[in-house]
Motif scaffolding. Structure first.
Motif, PDB file in Angstrom:
ATOM      1  N   ASN A  51       0.865  -1.185   0.000  1.00  0.00           N
ATOM      2  CA  ASN A  51       0.000   0.000   0.000  1.00  0.00           C
ATOM      3  C   ASN A  51       0.898   1.231   0.000  1.00  0.00           C
ATOM      4  OD1 ASN A  51      -1.721   2.111   0.513  1.00  0.00           O
ATOM      5  ND2 ASN A  51      -2.801   1.096   2.177  1.00  0.00           N
ATOM      6  N   GLN A  52       0.916   1.956  -1.097  1.00  0.00           N
ATOM      7  CA  GLN A  52       1.797   3.112  -1.259  1.00  0.00           C
ATOM      8  C   GLN A  52       1.103   4.420  -0.899  1.00  0.00           C
ATOM      9  OE1 GLN A  52       2.854   2.414  -5.375  1.00  0.00           O
ATOM     10  NE2 GLN A  52       4.606   1.175  -4.772  1.00  0.00           N
ATOM     11  N   THR A  53      -0.008   4.328  -0.164  1.00  0.00           N
ATOM     12  CA  THR A  53      -0.751   5.535   0.184  1.00  0.00           C
ATOM     13  C   THR A  53      -0.732   5.765   1.688  1.00  0.00           C
ATOM     14  OG1 THR A  53      -2.913   4.507   0.610  1.00  0.00           O
ATOM     15  CG2 THR A  53      -2.358   4.962  -1.695  1.00  0.00           C
ATOM     16  N   GLY A  54      -1.310   6.857   2.103  1.00  0.00           N
ATOM     17  CA  GLY A  54      -1.466   7.178   3.510  1.00  0.00           C
ATOM     18  C   GLY A  54      -2.800   6.709   4.059  1.00  0.00           C
ATOM     19  N   GLU A  55      -3.564   5.962   3.259  1.00  0.00           N
ATOM     20  CA  GLU A  55      -4.872   5.467   3.691  1.00  0.00           C
ATOM     21  C   GLU A  55      -4.913   3.953   3.593  1.00  0.00           C
ATOM     22  OE1 GLU A  55      -8.139   7.316   1.706  1.00  0.00           O
ATOM     23  OE2 GLU A  55      -7.243   9.300   1.788  1.00  0.00           O
ATOM     24  N   ASN A  56      -5.664   3.327   4.500  1.00  0.00           N
ATOM     25  CA  ASN A  56      -5.824   1.878   4.464  1.00  0.00           C
ATOM     26  C   ASN A  56      -6.516   1.465   3.171  1.00  0.00           C
ATOM     27  OD1 ASN A  56      -4.667   1.727   6.998  1.00  0.00           O
ATOM     28  ND2 ASN A  56      -6.631   1.654   8.051  1.00  0.00           N
ATOM     29  N   GLN A  57      -6.105   0.329   2.634  1.00  0.00           N
ATOM     30  CA  GLN A  57      -6.698  -0.255   1.435  1.00  0.00           C
ATOM     31  C   GLN A  57      -7.126  -1.672   1.787  1.00  0.00           C
ATOM     32  OE1 GLN A  57      -6.939   1.363  -1.558  1.00  0.00           O
ATOM     33  NE2 GLN A  57      -5.910   3.171  -0.758  1.00  0.00           N
ATOM     34  N   ALA A  58      -7.912  -2.299   0.908  1.00  0.00           N
ATOM     35  CA  ALA A  58      -8.295  -3.690   1.114  1.00  0.00           C
ATOM     36  C   ALA A  58      -8.541  -4.367  -0.226  1.00  0.00           C
ATOM     37  CB  ALA A  58      -9.533  -3.794   1.992  1.00  0.00           C
ATOM     38  N   LEU A  59      -8.017  -5.575  -0.357  1.00  0.00           N
ATOM     39  CA  LEU A  59      -8.327  -6.430  -1.501  1.00  0.00           C
ATOM     40  C   LEU A  59      -9.647  -7.115  -1.178  1.00  0.00           C
ATOM     41  CD1 LEU A  59      -7.480  -7.841  -4.173  1.00  0.00           C
ATOM     42  CD2 LEU A  59      -6.329  -9.545  -2.743  1.00  0.00           C
ATOM     43  N   VAL A  60     -10.647  -6.967  -2.051  1.00  0.00           N
ATOM     44  CA  VAL A  60     -11.978  -7.527  -1.761  1.00  0.00           C
ATOM     45  C   VAL A  60     -12.401  -8.621  -2.740  1.00  0.00           C
ATOM     46  CG1 VAL A  60     -12.802  -5.466  -0.555  1.00  0.00           C
ATOM     47  CG2 VAL A  60     -13.176  -5.688  -3.028  1.00  0.00           C
ATOM     48  N   GLY A  61     -11.624  -8.859  -3.773  1.00  0.00           N
ATOM     49  CA  GLY A  61     -11.996  -9.901  -4.713  1.00  0.00           C
ATOM     50  C   GLY A  61     -10.982 -10.080  -5.811  1.00  0.00           C
ATOM     51  N   ALA A  62     -11.174 -11.140  -6.590  1.00  0.00           N
ATOM     52  CA  ALA A  62     -10.313 -11.422  -7.728  1.00  0.00           C
ATOM     53  C   ALA A  62     -11.099 -12.260  -8.727  1.00  0.00           C
ATOM     54  CB  ALA A  62      -9.054 -12.159  -7.272  1.00  0.00           C
ATOM     55  N   GLU A  63     -10.672 -12.198  -9.975  1.00  0.00           N
ATOM     56  CA  GLU A  63     -11.289 -12.972 -11.046  1.00  0.00           C
ATOM     57  C   GLU A  63     -10.191 -13.587 -11.896  1.00  0.00           C
ATOM     58  OE1 GLU A  63     -13.749 -10.382 -13.370  1.00  0.00           O
ATOM     59  OE2 GLU A  63     -14.954  -9.774 -11.653  1.00  0.00           O
ATOM     60  N   SER A  64     -10.458 -14.780 -12.424  1.00  0.00           N
ATOM     61  CA  SER A  64      -9.531 -15.429 -13.348  1.00  0.00           C
ATOM     62  C   SER A  64     -10.308 -16.402 -14.224  1.00  0.00           C
ATOM     63  CB  SER A  64      -8.431 -16.175 -12.599  1.00  0.00           C
ATOM     64  OG  SER A  64      -7.579 -16.833 -13.525  1.00  0.00           O
ATOM     65  N   ALA A  65      -9.913 -16.502 -15.462  1.00  0.00           N
ATOM     66  CA  ALA A  65     -10.565 -17.421 -16.393  1.00  0.00           C
ATOM     67  C   ALA A  65     -10.094 -18.857 -16.209  1.00  0.00           C
ATOM     68  CB  ALA A  65     -10.311 -16.971 -17.830  1.00  0.00           C
ATOM     69  N   VAL A  66      -9.052 -19.107 -15.389  1.00  0.00           N
ATOM     70  CA  VAL A  66      -8.536 -20.469 -15.243  1.00  0.00           C
ATOM     71  C   VAL A  66      -9.355 -21.320 -14.276  1.00  0.00           C
ATOM     72  CG1 VAL A  66      -6.173 -19.777 -15.818  1.00  0.00           C
ATOM     73  CG2 VAL A  66      -6.847 -19.998 -13.419  1.00  0.00           C
ATOM     74  N   SER A  67     -10.280 -20.692 -13.511  1.00  0.00           N
ATOM     75  CA  SER A  67     -11.073 -21.461 -12.551  1.00  0.00           C
ATOM     76  C   SER A  67     -12.524 -20.991 -12.549  1.00  0.00           C
ATOM     77  CB  SER A  67     -10.488 -21.337 -11.142  1.00  0.00           C
ATOM     78  OG  SER A  67     -10.573 -20.013 -10.679  1.00  0.00           O
ATOM     79  N   GLU A  68     -13.381 -21.864 -12.026  1.00  0.00           N
ATOM     80  CA  GLU A  68     -14.804 -21.540 -11.924  1.00  0.00           C
ATOM     81  C   GLU A  68     -15.047 -20.438 -10.899  1.00  0.00           C
ATOM     82  OE1 GLU A  68     -17.173 -22.788 -13.838  1.00  0.00           O
ATOM     83  OE2 GLU A  68     -15.835 -24.174 -14.866  1.00  0.00           O
ATOM     84  N   VAL A  69     -14.305 -20.487  -9.786  1.00  0.00           N
ATOM     85  CA  VAL A  69     -14.506 -19.562  -8.668  1.00  0.00           C
ATOM     86  C   VAL A  69     -13.146 -19.080  -8.179  1.00  0.00           C
ATOM     87  CG1 VAL A  69     -15.402 -19.370  -6.298  1.00  0.00           C
ATOM     88  CG2 VAL A  69     -16.588 -20.817  -7.964  1.00  0.00           C
ATOM     89  N   VAL A  70     -13.095 -17.819  -7.749  1.00  0.00           N
ATOM     90  CA  VAL A  70     -11.887 -17.265  -7.134  1.00  0.00           C
ATOM     91  C   VAL A  70     -12.310 -16.634  -5.811  1.00  0.00           C
ATOM     92  CG1 VAL A  70      -9.953 -15.660  -7.394  1.00  0.00           C
ATOM     93  CG2 VAL A  70     -10.912 -16.782  -9.425  1.00  0.00           C
ATOM     94  N   GLU A  71     -11.627 -17.027  -4.722  1.00  0.00           N
ATOM     95  CA  GLU A  71     -11.952 -16.518  -3.392  1.00  0.00           C
ATOM     96  C   GLU A  71     -10.692 -16.086  -2.658  1.00  0.00           C
ATOM     97  OE1 GLU A  71     -15.786 -19.455  -2.503  1.00  0.00           O
ATOM     98  OE2 GLU A  71     -13.932 -19.754  -1.379  1.00  0.00           O
ATOM     99  N   LEU A  72     -10.885 -15.221  -1.670  1.00  0.00           N
ATOM    100  CA  LEU A  72      -9.795 -14.822  -0.774  1.00  0.00           C
ATOM    101  C   LEU A  72      -9.841 -15.764   0.428  1.00  0.00           C
ATOM    102  CD1 LEU A  72     -10.319 -10.950  -0.863  1.00  0.00           C
ATOM    103  CD2 LEU A  72      -8.904 -12.364  -2.370  1.00  0.00           C
ATOM    104  N   HIS A  73      -8.679 -16.300   0.812  1.00  0.00           N
ATOM    105  CA  HIS A  73      -8.626 -17.281   1.897  1.00  0.00           C
ATOM    106  C   HIS A  73      -7.500 -16.971   2.879  1.00  0.00           C
ATOM    107  CE1 HIS A  73     -10.895 -21.039   0.247  1.00  0.00           C
ATOM    108  NE2 HIS A  73     -11.481 -19.922  -0.136  1.00  0.00           N
ATOM    109  N   THR A  74      -7.621 -17.566   4.060  1.00  0.00           N
ATOM    110  CA  THR A  74      -6.556 -17.580   5.054  1.00  0.00           C
ATOM    111  C   THR A  74      -6.557 -18.941   5.725  1.00  0.00           C
ATOM    112  OG1 THR A  74      -5.521 -16.342   6.859  1.00  0.00           O
ATOM    113  CG2 THR A  74      -7.907 -16.710   7.020  1.00  0.00           C
TER     114      THR A  74
END
Length: 152
Positions: A51-74
């Motif tokens: 994050n190159q800014t002075g404000e908080n950011q968040a990744l909220v999603g992703a898309e790819s044609a290689v899979s049916e579904v893309v999710e954020l996990h931990t």
């Protein structure tokens, strides 16, 4: 009408520049996808998000044609076992770098449409909380991870 076209053109160009600047607020480092053998239904993508800014950011999603579904996990430990969990977003505090890595935060590719072999490339589009999107090309790598007790 010439007087009308100039402000409209200026507003359009300003909007395009603003959108481009939004995507530049988070820098993507060393993206890569996990190689999987034929028949393996899922994989994951890892990278660093700076994050190159002075404000908080968040990744909220992703898309790819290689899979049916893309999710954020931990991964979380529950009752002495590591379990993978879907999360709504990955927080990226102002001025900091968050690393997506095996055994931690990652972008999960579910329902692969093709095997992922070393040398292949996975195209992703990352979506951030502010609405910006960043295209990412992640080379496929073989990843050796020590065995852990996991539950699915």
């Amino acid at each position: 009408m010439p007087g009308y076209a100039s402000p409209l053109l200026a507003a359009t160009l300003l909007a395009m520049l603003s959108f481009s600047a939004l995507g530049a607020e988070v820098s993507i480092g060393d993206p890569y996808a996990r190689a999987v053998p034929p028949g393996q239904a899922n994989s994951a993508v890892f990278m660093s998000l700076e994050n190159q800014t002075g404000e908080n950011q968040a990744l909220v999603g992703a898309e790819s044609a290689v899979s049916e579904v893309v999710e954020l996990h931990t991964h979380v430990e529950e009752d002495g076992m590591m379990r993978m969990r879907r999360i709504e977003k990955i927080e990226i505090p102002a001025g900091e770098t968050v690393t997506l890595k095996p055994g931690g935060l990652h972008v999960m590719l579910i329902g692969l449409k093709q095997p992922l072999e070393p040398g292949d490339m996975v195209d992703l589009a990352l979506t951030f909380e502010d609405g910006s999107r960043i295209p990412v090309q992640a080379p496929v790598r073989r990843i050796e991870v020590p065995m852990q007790r996991t539950a699915h």
